[in-house]
Design a protein around this motif. Structure first.
Motif, PDB file in Angstrom:
ATOM      1  N   VAL A   1     -10.894   5.660   4.710  1.00 34.87           N
ATOM      2  CA  VAL A   1     -11.332   4.317   5.090  1.00 34.87           C
ATOM      3  C   VAL A   1     -12.446   4.424   6.132  1.00 34.87           C
ATOM      4  O   VAL A   1     -12.582   5.436   6.816  1.00 34.87           O
ATOM      5  CB  VAL A   1     -10.160   3.473   5.635  1.00 34.87           C
ATOM      6  CG1 VAL A   1      -9.058   3.361   4.590  1.00 34.87           C
ATOM      7  CG2 VAL A   1      -9.605   4.072   6.917  1.00 34.87           C
TER       8      VAL A   1
ATOM      9  N   THR B   1       0.843  -1.194   0.000  1.00 34.40           N
ATOM     10  CA  THR B   1       0.000   0.000   0.000  1.00 34.40           C
ATOM     11  C   THR B   1       0.878   1.243   0.000  1.00 34.40           C
ATOM     12  O   THR B   1       1.853   1.338   0.751  1.00 34.40           O
ATOM     13  CB  THR B   1      -0.941   0.031   1.223  1.00 34.40           C
ATOM     14  OG1 THR B   1      -0.173  -0.107   2.421  1.00 34.40           O
ATOM     15  CG2 THR B   1      -1.958  -1.101   1.148  1.00 34.40           C
TER      16      THR B   1
ATOM     17  N   CYS C   1      -4.841   1.936   6.219  1.00 33.23           N
ATOM     18  CA  CYS C   1      -5.357   0.679   5.665  1.00 33.23           C
ATOM     19  C   CYS C   1      -5.335  -0.484   6.650  1.00 33.23           C
ATOM     20  O   CYS C   1      -5.933  -1.526   6.387  1.00 33.23           O
ATOM     21  CB  CYS C   1      -4.578   0.299   4.410  1.00 33.23           C
ATOM     22  SG  CYS C   1      -4.915   1.358   2.993  1.00 33.23           S
TER      23      CYS C   1
ATOM     24  N   LYS D   1      -3.613   4.415  -2.153  1.00 34.44           N
ATOM     25  CA  LYS D   1      -4.799   4.698  -1.351  1.00 34.44           C
ATOM     26  C   LYS D   1      -5.017   6.203  -1.189  1.00 34.44           C
ATOM     27  O   LYS D   1      -4.213   6.890  -0.552  1.00 34.44           O
ATOM     28  CB  LYS D   1      -4.662   4.040   0.034  1.00 34.44           C
ATOM     29  CG  LYS D   1      -5.936   4.063   0.866  1.00 34.44           C
ATOM     30  CD  LYS D   1      -7.004   3.188   0.252  1.00 34.44           C
ATOM     31  CE  LYS D   1      -8.285   3.202   1.083  1.00 34.44           C
ATOM     32  NZ  LYS D   1      -9.386   2.510   0.384  1.00 34.44           N
TER      33      LYS D   1
ATOM     34  N   ASN E   1      -6.470  -7.052   4.450  1.00 43.74           N
ATOM     35  CA  ASN E   1      -6.997  -6.224   3.367  1.00 43.74           C
ATOM     36  C   ASN E   1      -7.925  -7.028   2.471  1.00 43.74           C
ATOM     37  O   ASN E   1      -7.654  -8.191   2.153  1.00 43.74           O
ATOM     38  CB  ASN E   1      -5.842  -5.645   2.551  1.00 43.74           C
ATOM     39  CG  ASN E   1      -6.289  -4.505   1.665  1.00 43.74           C
ATOM     40  OD1 ASN E   1      -6.924  -4.701   0.646  1.00 43.74           O
ATOM     41  ND2 ASN E   1      -5.952  -3.283   2.077  1.00 43.74           N
TER      42      ASN E   1
END
Length: 292
Positions: A95, A52, A60, A91, A66
């Motif tokens: 989130v 990521t 994350c 990303k 994930n």
């Protein structure tokens, strides 16, 4: 290297029909997709791993948990000798934000694996894995506007005009399970009457204007908005800021929050509103663009 965009999902409406005896909630939601997205790439090779990067990579969580890897592993259990490799996730979407960021990432992974392995997107194994990975993954697989019912498995495609919008997240995470818990439904309990369940929602025909759609959307709501506000009162402030913007036609929370959106009369008004909100609240995540 293969590349896919994982577009943010926005629930324009969200009705909770009830809670099933198995604990899952039956929903009816009009879903659109934004022009902001995570970016997922796949470099074919032996094994399976994920890296990521990007401004929100640190949010994350554990890589092993994930949804990209979960989806890939589930598909590997159903497709013999599945070709995979190394995923890289850039990303940029918040989130636990009610815009399906993780689900969109998982759906993008399935599209990449389908491309690499010569699978059709309507392959039953792909659809099965999408639903097993998460309730929002099936709708994110196609990333097309639709009316979504059940727990996310029933999708009726719709034709939406491009809707100028502003999306705002106050950078607070809201766990979906906490919002549904705050809704307080018992297993087997219905939130709406039987006649409401069997009456399909009526949406404007293809070619209808943004104003026609806003009028139709105003007749519905998001049933999760009130419980989410009790968990994170800042959501009330976000919606107030969007409602106060010039040219805002409709402001509402998406999914289980905390991201909220407003549909605007035109893109210029949306851009000006986003600039003002970002200036007034520099700690918030703000995006001006279009829903479609």
């Amino acid at each position: 290297m293969l590349i896919e965009e994982a577009r943010a999902k926005v629930n324009l409406t969200l009705r909770v029909v009830g809670r099933r005896v198995d604990g899952y909630h039956d929903l009816e939601s009009l879903v659109a997709f934004a022009d902001c997205a995570d970016r997922l790439s796949l470099t074919p090779g032996p094994g399976l791993d994920l890296t990521t990067i990007g401004p929100l990579a640190s949010a994350c969580g554990e890589t092993a948990d994930n949804l990209v890897l979960k989806a890939a592993r589930l598909l590997g259990e159903r497709v013999a000798d599945l070709k995979a490799g190394s995923f890289t996730l850039d990303k940029v979407l918040p989130v636990a934000a009610g815009i399906g960021g993780g689900s969109a990432d998982a759906a993008a992974a399935l599209r990449l694996l389908a491309k690499l392995n010569g699978l059709a997107l309507d392959d039953d194994r792909l659809l099965e894995v999408a639903l097993l990975t998460g309730a929002d993954v099936p709708v994110c697989l196609a990333s097309q506007p639709c009316d979504m019912t059940g727990v996310g498995e029933n999708l009726l495609p719709l034709s939406l005009p491009k809707m100028p919008c502003v999306m705002v997240n106050p950078r607070v995470a809201v766990a979906t399970k906490d919002v549904f818990s705050a809704l307080g439904l018992r297993n087997g309990e219905l939130l709406v009457g039987f006649s409401d369940i069997i009456q399909a929602p009526t949406w404007p025909e293809a070619g209808a204007s943004v104003e026609d759609w806003v009028d139709a959307l105003a007749e519905s709501s998001n049933d999760l908005e009130a419980p989410a506000m009790r968990i994170q009162p800042v959501i009330t402030e976000v919606i107030a800021a969007l409602n106060a913007a010039n040219g805002a036609w409709l402001a509402r929370m998406s999914g289980s929050g905390a991201t909220c959106f407003a549909i605007f009369e035109n893109t210029a008004e949306a851009q000006r509103a986003a600039q003002k909100i970002q200036l007034d609240h520099p700690q918030w995540w703000v995006h001006a663009g279009v829903l479609s």
